[in-house]
Write an enzyme that holds these catalytic residues in place. Sequence first.
Site, short mmCIF file in Angstrom:
data_model
loop_
_atom_site.label_atom_id
_atom_site.label_comp_id
_atom_site.label_asym_id
_atom_site.label_seq_id
_atom_site.Cartn_x
_atom_site.Cartn_y
_atom_site.Cartn_z
N GLU A 279 0.88 -1.17 0.00
CA GLU A 279 0.00 0.00 0.00
C GLU A 279 0.91 1.21 0.00
O GLU A 279 1.91 1.23 0.71
CB GLU A 279 -0.86 0.11 1.28
CG GLU A 279 -2.01 -0.82 1.37
CD GLU A 279 -2.82 -0.67 2.67
OE1 GLU A 279 -2.56 0.28 3.44
OE2 GLU A 279 -3.70 -1.51 2.89
N GLU A 340 -13.78 5.67 0.10
CA GLU A 340 -14.60 4.67 0.79
C GLU A 340 -15.36 5.34 1.93
O GLU A 340 -14.77 5.66 2.96
CB GLU A 340 -13.70 3.53 1.29
CG GLU A 340 -13.03 2.76 0.17
CD GLU A 340 -11.97 1.78 0.66
OE1 GLU A 340 -12.35 0.75 1.26
OE2 GLU A 340 -10.78 2.06 0.48
N LYS A 343 -15.33 4.13 5.89
CA LYS A 343 -14.13 4.01 6.70
C LYS A 343 -14.22 4.93 7.91
O LYS A 343 -14.71 6.05 7.82
CB LYS A 343 -12.88 4.36 5.89
CG LYS A 343 -12.56 3.33 4.83
CD LYS A 343 -11.11 3.37 4.45
CE LYS A 343 -10.38 2.19 5.08
NZ LYS A 343 -9.06 1.98 4.51
N GLU A 349 -9.23 9.55 5.75
CA GLU A 349 -9.37 8.10 5.57
C GLU A 349 -10.39 7.76 4.49
O GLU A 349 -10.30 6.71 3.86
CB GLU A 349 -9.78 7.45 6.89
CG GLU A 349 -8.70 7.46 7.95
CD GLU A 349 -7.50 6.58 7.59
OE1 GLU A 349 -7.66 5.67 6.76
OE2 GLU A 349 -6.41 6.84 8.12
#
Length: 458
Positions: A279, A340, A343, A349
């Site tokens: 990542e 997203e 999250k 985030e």
Amino acid sequence: MALTHLRVVLLAAATLQLLFLSSTDAGEVGVCYGRDADNLIDPTRVVDLLKQNSITMVRIYDTDPTVLRALANSGIKVMVALSNKDLDSGIGRDQNSAQQWVNNNVVSYYNQGVLINGVTVGNEVFKQRSDLTGMLVPAMRYVQEVLKAANLADVIKVSTPVAFDALGVSFPPSAGQFRDDIPQSVLKQMIDFLRETGSYFSINLYPHADPSEHISLEYATFGINGGVFDEGSGVTYYSLFDAQLDAVYYAIDRVSRSSSSVSTSMAQQNGPIDTIVSESSLAGSGGRIPSHSMATLANNEADQLVPKEIAQAYNNGLVRRVLSGAPRDVSAYIFSLFNENLKAGPPMERNFGIFYPNGTKVYDVDFVHGGSTCRSKATWCVAKKGVENARLQAAIDYACNNGADCSAIQQGQACYQPNTLVAHASYAFNDYYQRKGQASGTCDFSGAASIVDRPSPS
Ligand SMILES: *[C@@H]1O[C@H](CO)[C@@H](O)[C@H](O)[C@H]1NC(C)=O
């Protein structure tokens, strides 16, 4: 006594030589396809999106059947996951449970045309679920055994992504070492396992996770910078990414060398293990860069929301870096494909995506040309020393009025510091030069600029 000492030094030298003579083949760029959201386009459309953007590799965080079926026969490589939750539920605690899970969730999909190239066992276990540390390497071995029995051990590699904060020391890179509170025996068993099976150490690299003070925004985003010198090794690093990556290699090397003499000679025979970046991203656009990590930014600048241009600069820089294969070969997965919305944590985030949930780009990441312009050799266009100010200013004006994007060197913007004519000129010249695909004649500016392999330390 003296002899023993000499032998240790020679061994260390041999290991270091192996560390730094790795090949310079290009790596491959993938994207993390996280689905912690309730508004994403469905997986078949995601596969179209990946193809349209020439994304050849994804990492997912489970073995979701709908996702895997959509990826079948797409030609896209997939790294699947046995999650922390799976580990916790007992999968991987013995050979039988591992066998059942691997056969149902990996082998069967591979046989249906899903190009599975890796299984991650747990994710950031030392950081997120240290209670599972003891079962991690045994679970990796169980999974490996099943893959071997299915004749897939050569194509599907078993690894476990480690958070960068597993390093207690990461600067200077040559001092890199793992934290003391992570059992060294587990690290050693893991590294031995990865080496034996031809797998790789997986590290999740986020520049903002590095507490070092030697960080400018340019250095953190693959921009032009004077470099950071490592006194321990004599190496100058021109990107935080490469400094962090080398810190990981040094940490692995320390664990390997602390092992018994038998294992040390094995390490020597087989060379260092590879590392992949499972990542990486600078920050979610619209998130904040923690102020402690960008010491050269004024406090008020560091506290601002991260403009998406900065996340974009990082991710495009990462693609260029990986495809160039220098200074060392590494593959990396950009985090992440989508914003997203489910999250937890600060807004950042939920804003790591390079695409909105509907498939529209948040910003452009060039997965193809990012590499082609510097696949053979990354070159930069910089201002020559000793050019008088008026000529430099005229050249800056020309670059900025003819295609270079000079917004970042305006007052208050990311690349305003250092506020010198030469620094601004180098920024403008290089932006112009890169946008013209490093074509010959595009780095001249009436003799005010020249091409270098690397910007030299200022
Ligand atoms: C997709 O979502 C973004 C962000 O919410 C929005 O700006 C854009 O208009 C949407 N595109 C389409 C085609 O719906």
